[in-house]
Motif scaffolding. Sequence first.
Motif, PDB file in Angstrom:
ATOM      1  N   THR A  49      39.583  43.491  74.351  1.00  0.00           N
ATOM      2  CA  THR A  49      39.823  44.931  74.536  1.00  0.00           C
ATOM      3  C   THR A  49      41.125  45.428  73.929  1.00  0.00           C
ATOM      4  OG1 THR A  49      40.860  44.515  76.696  1.00  0.00           O
ATOM      5  CG2 THR A  49      38.498  44.986  76.679  1.00  0.00           C
ATOM      6  N   ALA A  50      42.013  44.544  73.529  1.00  0.00           N
ATOM      7  CA  ALA A  50      43.315  44.973  73.021  1.00  0.00           C
ATOM      8  C   ALA A  50      43.296  45.125  71.505  1.00  0.00           C
ATOM      9  CB  ALA A  50      44.399  43.980  73.423  1.00  0.00           C
ATOM     10  N   GLU A  51      44.206  45.958  71.005  1.00  0.00           N
ATOM     11  CA  GLU A  51      44.390  46.102  69.558  1.00  0.00           C
ATOM     12  C   GLU A  51      45.385  45.078  69.015  1.00  0.00           C
ATOM     13  OE1 GLU A  51      41.856  48.941  70.353  1.00  0.00           O
ATOM     14  OE2 GLU A  51      43.782  49.082  71.376  1.00  0.00           O
ATOM     15  N   VAL A  52      46.285  44.615  69.877  1.00  0.00           N
ATOM     16  CA  VAL A  52      47.317  43.654  69.494  1.00  0.00           C
ATOM     17  C   VAL A  52      47.551  42.710  70.671  1.00  0.00           C
ATOM     18  CG1 VAL A  52      49.661  43.313  68.611  1.00  0.00           C
ATOM     19  CG2 VAL A  52      48.458  45.453  68.143  1.00  0.00           C
ATOM     20  N   VAL A  53      47.829  41.441  70.368  1.00  0.00           N
ATOM     21  CA  VAL A  53      48.185  40.465  71.393  1.00  0.00           C
ATOM     22  C   VAL A  53      49.601  39.971  71.114  1.00  0.00           C
ATOM     23  CG1 VAL A  53      47.635  38.240  72.447  1.00  0.00           C
ATOM     24  CG2 VAL A  53      45.782  39.737  71.659  1.00  0.00           C
ATOM     25  N   VAL A  54      50.430  39.938  72.146  1.00  0.00           N
ATOM     26  CA  VAL A  54      51.803  39.457  72.017  1.00  0.00           C
ATOM     27  C   VAL A  54      51.968  38.215  72.884  1.00  0.00           C
ATOM     28  CG1 VAL A  54      54.256  40.004  72.276  1.00  0.00           C
ATOM     29  CG2 VAL A  54      52.625  41.812  71.667  1.00  0.00           C
ATOM     30  N   ILE A  55      52.451  37.131  72.278  1.00  0.00           N
ATOM     31  CA  ILE A  55      52.731  35.897  73.017  1.00  0.00           C
ATOM     32  C   ILE A  55      54.238  35.740  73.146  1.00  0.00           C
ATOM     33  CG2 ILE A  55      52.469  33.385  73.111  1.00  0.00           C
ATOM     34  CD1 ILE A  55      50.087  33.625  71.235  1.00  0.00           C
ATOM     35  N   ARG A  56      54.680  35.444  74.356  1.00  0.00           N
ATOM     36  CA  ARG A  56      56.093  35.127  74.550  1.00  0.00           C
ATOM     37  C   ARG A  56      56.231  34.177  75.739  1.00  0.00           C
ATOM     38  NH1 ARG A  56      58.982  40.614  74.873  1.00  0.00           N
ATOM     39  NH2 ARG A  56      60.746  39.226  74.600  1.00  0.00           N
ATOM     40  N   GLY A  57      57.436  33.659  75.932  1.00  0.00           N
ATOM     41  CA  GLY A  57      57.672  32.752  77.042  1.00  0.00           C
ATOM     42  C   GLY A  57      58.455  33.418  78.151  1.00  0.00           C
ATOM     43  N   ALA A  58      58.222  32.990  79.369  1.00  0.00           N
ATOM     44  CA  ALA A  58      58.962  33.503  80.517  1.00  0.00           C
ATOM     45  C   ALA A  58      60.310  32.802  80.623  1.00  0.00           C
ATOM     46  CB  ALA A  58      58.166  33.272  81.800  1.00  0.00           C
ATOM     47  N   GLY A  59      61.294  33.496  81.164  1.00  0.00           N
ATOM     48  CA  GLY A  59      62.576  32.877  81.480  1.00  0.00           C
ATOM     49  C   GLY A  59      63.546  32.729  80.325  1.00  0.00           C
TER      50      GLY A  59
END
Length: 258
Positions: A49-59
């Motif tokens: 459903t998204a136009e863009v996916v962003v991956i990042r790390g917590a902390g």
Amino acid sequence: MTEPVLLAYSTAGGGRVAHVTLNRPGARNAITIELAAALRDRLAEAAETAEVVVIRGAGGDFCTGGDFHEVARLREEGPEALRPLFETFVGACELIAELPVPVVAAVEGYAMAGGFELIQSVDVAIVRDDAVLADNHANFGMIPGGGGSQRLPRILGVPRAMGHILLGDRLTGARAADWGLVYRSAPPEEFETAVEDVVANLAAKDRDALARIKHLVRAGLRGSLTDGLAMEVESTLAHLGGERAGAGIGRFTGRERS
């Protein structure tokens, strides 16, 4: 039980943005079988459903690679017990190339080993100047197991990739950008704005056009130039025959006349 990978949504550039967060901050988001499987599943879900996916790390860290405790535990059971860890993570990275939406990595802190390999798998990587990146497998008597031996030479060329993998030197985010390993880097005070600008830019664009561009680049790298050029022509004709492309051409020609 804490989820190893979180999925949330926001809006930017008039489009829907999926935020996929590696969520083991106490272990600097080190990769376990559970995290790798969750990453694969969340990416697939986000792309629906998204136009863009962003991956990042917590902390504050992106990802430091495979979890040494899990690797040690599985190793005691024999080499085959380790197979699910590597195959699941490689599968998650491979899935990124097949998703019909751009996948952006927002990288800060440490991005080592498997985390470094994940960066090589995304479509666009934005890193902080002071991030620390490396394929450091050789420093621990290990070899790349998440695709680094195959992707890095294709991205950087053999001399630089071979030297980096063998030596295991650490790179700053700024150096990674200089090498052409990532799209761009930004100083800490500008990092979030840089990520937001890139995401908004992508989210505002035509989803079908971006999907076709991504497929052409990814599939073209697996074949010959001749086959890639023919594929590009066919995809262009199919795209221009669609209603959304027609609307885009209308807007463009309208601006030209004004």
